[in-house]
Design an enzyme around this catalytic site. Structure first.
Site, mmCIF file in Angstrom:
data_model
loop_
_atom_site.group_PDB
_atom_site.id
_atom_site.type_symbol
_atom_site.label_atom_id
_atom_site.label_comp_id
_atom_site.label_asym_id
_atom_site.label_seq_id
_atom_site.Cartn_x
_atom_site.Cartn_y
_atom_site.Cartn_z
ATOM 1 N N GLY A 183 5.695 -7.921 -6.676
ATOM 2 C CA GLY A 183 5.154 -9.043 -5.912
ATOM 3 C C GLY A 183 4.769 -10.182 -6.840
ATOM 4 O O GLY A 183 4.169 -9.949 -7.884
ATOM 5 N N ARG B 131 12.692 -6.487 -6.061
ATOM 6 C CA ARG B 131 12.389 -5.062 -6.147
ATOM 7 C C ARG B 131 13.738 -4.380 -6.331
ATOM 8 O O ARG B 131 14.577 -4.396 -5.435
ATOM 9 C CB ARG B 131 11.644 -4.600 -4.893
ATOM 10 C CG ARG B 131 10.254 -5.266 -4.837
ATOM 11 C CD ARG B 131 9.290 -4.564 -3.920
ATOM 12 N NE ARG B 131 7.921 -4.755 -4.379
ATOM 13 C CZ ARG B 131 7.072 -5.641 -3.873
ATOM 14 N NH1 ARG B 131 7.434 -6.438 -2.907
ATOM 15 N NH2 ARG B 131 5.838 -5.738 -4.352
ATOM 16 N N ASP C 236 1.892 -2.240 -11.104
ATOM 17 C CA ASP C 236 2.049 -0.879 -11.647
ATOM 18 C C ASP C 236 3.492 -0.364 -11.581
ATOM 19 O O ASP C 236 3.926 0.368 -12.475
ATOM 20 C CB ASP C 236 1.052 0.107 -11.036
ATOM 21 C CG ASP C 236 1.055 0.113 -9.528
ATOM 22 O OD1 ASP C 236 1.871 -0.631 -8.940
ATOM 23 O OD2 ASP C 236 0.264 0.854 -8.933
ATOM 24 N N THR D 145 -0.688 -9.752 -10.532
ATOM 25 C CA THR D 145 -0.759 -9.441 -9.102
ATOM 26 C C THR D 145 -2.042 -10.028 -8.539
ATOM 27 O O THR D 145 -3.089 -9.965 -9.193
ATOM 28 C CB THR D 145 -0.704 -7.915 -8.813
ATOM 29 O OG1 THR D 145 -1.225 -7.676 -7.506
ATOM 30 C CG2 THR D 145 -1.501 -7.093 -9.803
ATOM 31 N N ASP E 79 -3.701 -8.877 -6.180
ATOM 32 C CA ASP E 79 -4.558 -7.832 -5.608
ATOM 33 C C ASP E 79 -5.671 -7.348 -6.549
ATOM 34 O O ASP E 79 -6.620 -6.723 -6.098
ATOM 35 C CB ASP E 79 -3.719 -6.608 -5.205
ATOM 36 C CG ASP E 79 -2.555 -6.988 -4.310
ATOM 37 O OD1 ASP E 79 -2.684 -7.998 -3.598
ATOM 38 O OD2 ASP E 79 -1.530 -6.290 -4.329
ATOM 39 N N ASP F 258 -5.533 -4.884 -8.457
ATOM 40 C CA ASP F 258 -5.601 -3.442 -8.180
ATOM 41 C C ASP F 258 -5.082 -2.594 -9.341
ATOM 42 O O ASP F 258 -4.706 -1.442 -9.149
ATOM 43 C CB ASP F 258 -4.818 -3.121 -6.902
ATOM 44 C CG ASP F 258 -3.333 -3.458 -7.013
ATOM 45 O OD1 ASP F 258 -2.951 -4.147 -7.978
ATOM 46 O OD2 ASP F 258 -2.562 -3.036 -6.132
ATOM 47 N N ARG G 224 -3.067 -5.451 -0.609
ATOM 48 C CA ARG G 224 -2.530 -4.077 -0.552
ATOM 49 C C ARG G 224 -3.649 -3.096 -0.228
ATOM 50 O O ARG G 224 -4.430 -3.360 0.673
ATOM 51 C CB ARG G 224 -1.794 -3.736 -1.843
ATOM 52 C CG ARG G 224 -0.313 -3.657 -1.525
ATOM 53 C CD ARG G 224 0.545 -2.885 -2.452
ATOM 54 N NE ARG G 224 0.325 -3.072 -3.851
ATOM 55 C CZ ARG G 224 1.171 -2.631 -4.758
ATOM 56 N NH1 ARG G 224 2.277 -2.027 -4.400
ATOM 57 N NH2 ARG G 224 0.918 -2.789 -6.046
HETATM 58 P P1 ADP Z 1 4.717 -4.027 -8.651
HETATM 59 O O1 ADP Z 1 5.186 -4.158 -10.050
HETATM 60 O O2 ADP Z 1 4.137 -5.313 -8.130
HETATM 61 O O3 ADP Z 1 3.830 -2.815 -8.448
HETATM 62 P P2 ADP Z 1 6.934 -2.573 -7.414
HETATM 63 O O4 ADP Z 1 6.179 -1.305 -7.218
HETATM 64 O O5 ADP Z 1 7.842 -3.017 -6.313
HETATM 65 O O6 ADP Z 1 5.991 -3.819 -7.704
HETATM 66 O O7 ADP Z 1 7.796 -2.407 -8.752
HETATM 67 C C1 ADP Z 1 8.599 -3.475 -9.222
HETATM 68 C C2 ADP Z 1 9.881 -2.950 -9.769
HETATM 69 O O8 ADP Z 1 9.613 -2.068 -10.888
HETATM 70 C C3 ADP Z 1 10.705 -2.074 -8.814
HETATM 71 O O9 ADP Z 1 11.485 -2.831 -7.949
HETATM 72 C C4 ADP Z 1 11.563 -1.291 -9.786
HETATM 73 O O10 ADP Z 1 12.655 -2.063 -10.249
HETATM 74 C C5 ADP Z 1 10.601 -1.046 -10.936
HETATM 75 N N1 ADP Z 1 9.951 0.259 -10.765
HETATM 76 C C6 ADP Z 1 8.999 0.609 -9.878
HETATM 77 N N2 ADP Z 1 8.665 1.913 -9.972
HETATM 78 C C7 ADP Z 1 9.435 2.417 -10.951
HETATM 79 C C8 ADP Z 1 9.580 3.717 -11.540
HETATM 80 N N3 ADP Z 1 8.864 4.761 -11.128
HETATM 81 N N4 ADP Z 1 10.482 3.850 -12.536
HETATM 82 C C9 ADP Z 1 11.208 2.793 -12.955
HETATM 83 N N5 ADP Z 1 11.114 1.554 -12.451
HETATM 84 C C10 ADP Z 1 10.251 1.359 -11.459
#
Ligand code: ADP
Length: 360
Positions: free
Chosen positions: A15, A76, A107, A129, A131, A133, A175
């Site tokens: 995000g 994503r 995260d 982010t 949030d 969080d 979130r």
């Molecule tokens: P944020 O970083 O805001 O928490 P996401 O959870 O959507 O957002 O994660 C962003 C991107 O990071 C995902 O679209 C993916 O490409 C990568 N990602 C997320 N989780 C994993 C994971 N467990 N292993 C590898 N890459 C990940």
């Protein structure tokens, strides 16, 4: 400086948040300042799996400091979570001489950063982010802007609430975390704030509001954190609360949802300043040969934490840590983590107690 660093990549992922551009600028300029080339990676990890790269000069990051969104775009990328996608990303780094990466996001982004680090591409995360969080840091880039936007919006609602003797129930993005609702709610003098983190006594709150009404109060704001409806298992919780509130109090009540509007706009001074500090620190760590760390802030100082530890700390705070994860930590680490989580909870509750104390 570790001599192998000739070129680093930078990406924004997950995000978006105001201040990501300011962090991108800081990373780019700090690296160039140390004689290291910079490549912008577009659309998060997708830009590594399906190469979308651009060599960045100082001028490529001119005039972006004050812009919301992210000029690198975000995405994503599920493919990146699979080994095949990950290997494509590693191959892109090798083919383009990318010796290390700075990943700005949340995260999920940091999990991706660990995957790259353990496969030989040193990666450092920067928390971006709205949030706030990410448990390992007391501050994430974008939070201040989002809270200020929420305050501005709710102040406007309050003006019209006062004219018409109304209540506005405002559901606020964040979130599962209640930080934006909490800080914005206190800053606008909300009559009630409903969060996942603190139990809420509806009858007691309504009794307090009725007392204030009798005392001449005309405008009422109730803030509900975005994650509450998901936790109580009712997507319409906030709308239903507004209806119930109107029925129980007789106060005309409108429902408003502050969602993605909080994610846009020019970053505040605080977000720009912290983006500059964190961006510079991420480059310094990378060029020192460090990897698999996330930059953060504790007691107003810039710090860094090993990503695995940061993710476990996050799960501990959210009550999701497993026995297996606990077994991988030393007793000292566990007690240090517990103390930190307890302090964070205590800080939140202390701030929350201001609602009842000041809202009559
Ligand atoms: P944020 O970083 O805001 O928490 P996401 O959870 O959507 O957002 O994660 C962003 C991107 O990071 C995902 O679209 C993916 O490409 C990568 N990602 C997320 N989780 C994993 C994971 N467990 N292993 C590898 N890459 C990940």
């Amino acid at each position: 400086m570790a001599t192998q660093f000739r070129r680093i990549g930078v990406l924004t992922s997950g995000g978006d948040s105001p201040g990501m551009n300011a962090a991108l600028r800081a990373v780019t300029r700090a690296a160039i300042d140390k004689g290291v080339e910079v490549v912008g990676i577009y659309e998060g990890y997708k830009g590594l799996v399906h190469p979308q790269l651009k060599r960045f000069t100082d001028r490529d990051v001119s005039n972006i400091l004050s812009r919301g969104g992210t000029i690198l775009y975000s995405n994503r990328c599920l493919e990146f979570k699979e080994e095949e996608g990950m290997q494509k990303a590693i191959a892109t780094c090798r083919e383009n001489n990318i010796d290390g990466i700075v990943a700005i996001g949340g995260d999920g982004t940091f999990r991706g950063a660990t995957d790259l680090s353990v496969r030989g591409i040193p990666t450092i995360g920067i928390p971006g982010t709205i949030d706030n969080d990410i448990t390992s840091t007391e501050y994430s880039i974008g939070f201040d802007t989002a809270v200020n936007t929420a305050v501005e919006m709710i102040d406007r609602l309050r003006d019209t609430c006062e004219s018409h003797a109304r209540c506005n129930v405002v559901e606020i993005m964040g979130r599962n975390a209640g930080w934006i609702s909490l800080e914005a709610g206190i800053a606008v003098g909300a009559s009630a704030i409903i969060l996942n983190e603190v139990e809420f006594d509806e009858d007691k709150t309504i009794a307090q509001i009725m007392k204030a009404k009798k005392n001449g109060k005309r405008n009422f704001i109730v803030c509900i954190a975005e994650g509450v409806p998901a936790t109580v298992g009712d997507k319409l919780y906030s709308e239903k609360f507004a209806k119930r509130f109107e029925e129980k109090t007789g106060i005309e009540t409108k429902f408003v949802r502050l969602a993605h509007v909080l994610r846009g706009g020019a970053p505040t001074m605080r977000d720009r300043l912290i983006a500059a500090q964190m961006g510079s620190e991420a480059v310094r760590l990378l060029l020192e040969g460090k990897s698999n760390l996330v930059v953060g802030m504790r007691d107003e100082k810039i710090i860094s934490t090993e990503i695995g530890y940061a993710l476990k700390l996050d799960r501990m705070y959210k009550g999701k840590i497993t026995e297996e994860e606990l077994a991988s930590l030393t007793p000292e680490q566990i007690s240090e983590m517990r103390a930190y989580c307890d302090k964070r909870t205590e800080d939140l509750r202390k701030m929350y107690s201001l609602v009842a104390e000041l809202s009559h």
